[in-house]
Design a protein around this motif. Structure first.
Motif, PDB file in Angstrom:
ATOM      1  N   GLY A  78       0.781  -1.228   0.000  1.00  0.00           N
ATOM      2  CA  GLY A  78       0.000   0.000   0.000  1.00  0.00           C
ATOM      3  C   GLY A  78       0.812   1.275   0.000  1.00  0.00           C
ATOM      4  O   GLY A  78       0.253   2.361  -0.113  1.00  0.00           O
ATOM      5  N   LYS A  79       2.140   1.188   0.127  1.00  0.00           N
ATOM      6  CA  LYS A  79       2.985   2.388   0.037  1.00  0.00           C
ATOM      7  C   LYS A  79       2.973   2.900  -1.395  1.00  0.00           C
ATOM      8  O   LYS A  79       3.046   4.093  -1.648  1.00  0.00           O
ATOM      9  N   GLY A  80       2.887   1.989  -2.343  1.00  0.00           N
ATOM     10  CA  GLY A  80       2.829   2.367  -3.751  1.00  0.00           C
ATOM     11  C   GLY A  80       4.187   2.362  -4.415  1.00  0.00           C
ATOM     12  O   GLY A  80       5.227   2.191  -3.773  1.00  0.00           O
ATOM     13  N   TRP A  81       4.143   2.519  -5.742  1.00  0.00           N
ATOM     14  CA  TRP A  81       5.360   2.500  -6.557  1.00  0.00           C
ATOM     15  C   TRP A  81       5.184   3.456  -7.727  1.00  0.00           C
ATOM     16  O   TRP A  81       4.203   3.376  -8.459  1.00  0.00           O
ATOM     17  N   TRP A  82       6.142   4.365  -7.886  1.00  0.00           N
ATOM     18  CA  TRP A  82       6.126   5.341  -8.978  1.00  0.00           C
ATOM     19  C   TRP A  82       6.836   4.755 -10.189  1.00  0.00           C
ATOM     20  O   TRP A  82       8.000   4.390 -10.109  1.00  0.00           O
ATOM     21  N   HIS A  83       6.141   4.700 -11.309  1.00  0.00           N
ATOM     22  CA  HIS A  83       6.672   4.161 -12.553  1.00  0.00           C
ATOM     23  C   HIS A  83       7.067   5.247 -13.558  1.00  0.00           C
ATOM     24  O   HIS A  83       7.855   4.990 -14.456  1.00  0.00           O
ATOM     25  N   TRP A  84       6.477   6.441 -13.411  1.00  0.00           N
ATOM     26  CA  TRP A  84       6.738   7.492 -14.405  1.00  0.00           C
ATOM     27  C   TRP A  84       6.336   8.829 -13.830  1.00  0.00           C
ATOM     28  O   TRP A  84       5.247   8.978 -13.275  1.00  0.00           O
ATOM     29  N   ILE A  85       7.213   9.813 -13.963  1.00  0.00           N
ATOM     30  CA  ILE A  85       6.947  11.179 -13.554  1.00  0.00           C
ATOM     31  C   ILE A  85       7.505  12.093 -14.640  1.00  0.00           C
ATOM     32  O   ILE A  85       8.715  12.126 -14.868  1.00  0.00           O
ATOM     33  N   ALA A  86       6.628  12.785 -15.332  1.00  0.00           N
ATOM     34  CA  ALA A  86       7.044  13.755 -16.353  1.00  0.00           C
ATOM     35  C   ALA A  86       6.346  15.073 -16.020  1.00  0.00           C
ATOM     36  O   ALA A  86       5.153  15.075 -15.688  1.00  0.00           O
ATOM     37  N   TYR A  87       7.070  16.172 -16.092  1.00  0.00           N
ATOM     38  CA  TYR A  87       6.477  17.459 -15.742  1.00  0.00           C
ATOM     39  C   TYR A  87       7.098  18.572 -16.571  1.00  0.00           C
ATOM     40  O   TYR A  87       8.015  18.342 -17.359  1.00  0.00           O
ATOM     41  N   ASP A  88       6.569  19.768 -16.412  1.00  0.00           N
ATOM     42  CA  ASP A  88       6.955  20.929 -17.229  1.00  0.00           C
ATOM     43  C   ASP A  88       6.682  20.664 -18.712  1.00  0.00           C
ATOM     44  O   ASP A  88       7.367  21.179 -19.592  1.00  0.00           O
ATOM     45  N   ILE A  89       5.660  19.868 -18.976  1.00  0.00           N
ATOM     46  CA  ILE A  89       5.235  19.607 -20.358  1.00  0.00           C
ATOM     47  C   ILE A  89       4.505  20.866 -20.821  1.00  0.00           C
ATOM     48  O   ILE A  89       3.552  21.311 -20.169  1.00  0.00           O
ATOM     49  N   PRO A  90       4.936  21.498 -21.918  1.00  0.00           N
ATOM     50  CA  PRO A  90       4.353  22.778 -22.352  1.00  0.00           C
ATOM     51  C   PRO A  90       2.831  22.727 -22.512  1.00  0.00           C
ATOM     52  O   PRO A  90       2.264  21.706 -22.923  1.00  0.00           O
ATOM     53  N   ALA A  91       2.189  23.840 -22.204  1.00  0.00           N
ATOM     54  CA  ALA A  91       0.731  23.934 -22.213  1.00  0.00           C
ATOM     55  C   ALA A  91       0.108  23.583 -23.556  1.00  0.00           C
ATOM     56  O   ALA A  91      -1.001  23.083 -23.598  1.00  0.00           O
ATOM     57  N   GLY A  92       0.789  23.823 -24.660  1.00  0.00           N
ATOM     58  CA  GLY A  92       0.241  23.520 -25.975  1.00  0.00           C
ATOM     59  C   GLY A  92       0.234  22.037 -26.309  1.00  0.00           C
ATOM     60  O   GLY A  92      -0.295  21.630 -27.343  1.00  0.00           O
ATOM     61  N   THR A  93       0.774  21.223 -25.444  1.00  0.00           N
ATOM     62  CA  THR A  93       0.854  19.782 -25.677  1.00  0.00           C
ATOM     63  C   THR A  93      -0.478  19.137 -25.296  1.00  0.00           C
ATOM     64  O   THR A  93      -1.033  19.433 -24.245  1.00  0.00           O
ATOM     65  N   ALA A  94      -0.975  18.246 -26.146  1.00  0.00           N
ATOM     66  CA  ALA A  94      -2.232  17.549 -25.859  1.00  0.00           C
ATOM     67  C   ALA A  94      -2.056  16.035 -25.918  1.00  0.00           C
ATOM     68  O   ALA A  94      -3.032  15.300 -25.818  1.00  0.00           O
ATOM     69  N   ALA A  95      -0.804  15.589 -26.090  1.00  0.00           N
ATOM     70  CA  ALA A  95      -0.566  14.144 -26.186  1.00  0.00           C
ATOM     71  C   ALA A  95       0.911  13.845 -26.012  1.00  0.00           C
ATOM     72  O   ALA A  95       1.765  14.697 -26.269  1.00  0.00           O
ATOM     73  N   LEU A  96       1.190  12.631 -25.589  1.00  0.00           N
ATOM     74  CA  LEU A  96       2.548  12.085 -25.596  1.00  0.00           C
ATOM     75  C   LEU A  96       2.515  10.842 -26.474  1.00  0.00           C
ATOM     76  O   LEU A  96       1.591  10.031 -26.371  1.00  0.00           O
TER      77      LEU A  96
END
Length: 175
Positions: A78-96
């Motif tokens: 229940g502590k969990g596990w982080w698999h992916w963290i991406a940030y500062d993705i420009p506002a005009g982006t609508a997909a990866l």
């Protein structure tokens, strides 16, 4: 009874004014509630370790950037596990795109495998069904006030406290 009418009018006014946002996240690789494909499973667990394509709509107009996270809340008792963290993705982006290539200016946080990239599902044998939460966060600033390469555990409270809106797509995996 009058207070109920005021609440309804206030909610209706907010909806008409566009102050309530219904963000949505979708994927051609991941289906809500379904099991992840081997493509999204960690390579050391027999998969291809490929980040799924993600697309989102409905972000508030004040959005200045996005963050994308993948979290398994069922891992580590229940502590969990982080698999992916991406940030500062420009506002005009609508997909990866499939593969997880980030646009110019975006940053990757350190996942619980110790890498600054997507790493897929890899629950321990016999640990039951794990839920993988892909979340897109609409942020009010172009950059997050976090240390470079920060972990998901460090970034999540910031995202929850500051996000203008978010959308989640949850898939499962078990081995």
């Amino acid at each position: 009874m009058k207070s109920c009418g005021i609440v309804v009018v206030t909610l209706a006014s907010a909806l008409m004014a566009g102050n309530v946002f219904a963000m949505d996240v979708s994927s051609t690789d991941v289906t809500q509630g379904a099991s992840l494909a081997l493509a999204q499973v960690y390579s050391q667990c027999g998969g291809n370790n490929v980040a799924p394509a993600l697309a989102w709509t409905g972000a508030p107009p004040a959005t200045k950037s996005f963050a994308v996270t993948l979290f398994d809340p069922d891992a580590q008792a229940g502590k969990g596990w982080w698999h992916w963290i991406a940030y500062d993705i420009p506002a005009g982006t609508a997909a990866l795109p499939r593969g997880g290539a980030l646009p110019t200016g975006a940053q990757a946080g350190r996942n619980d495998f110790g890498a600054k990239k997507f790493d897929g599902a890899c629950p321990p044998n016999g640990s039951g069904t794990h839920h993988y939460r892909f979340t897109v966060w609409a942020m009010p600033t172009p950059t997050l006030a976090v240390d470079a390469g920060a972990t998901g555990e460090a970034i999540e409270p910031y995202l929850k406290a500051h996000a203008l809106a978010s959308a989640m797509l949850t898939a499962t995996y078990e081995k």
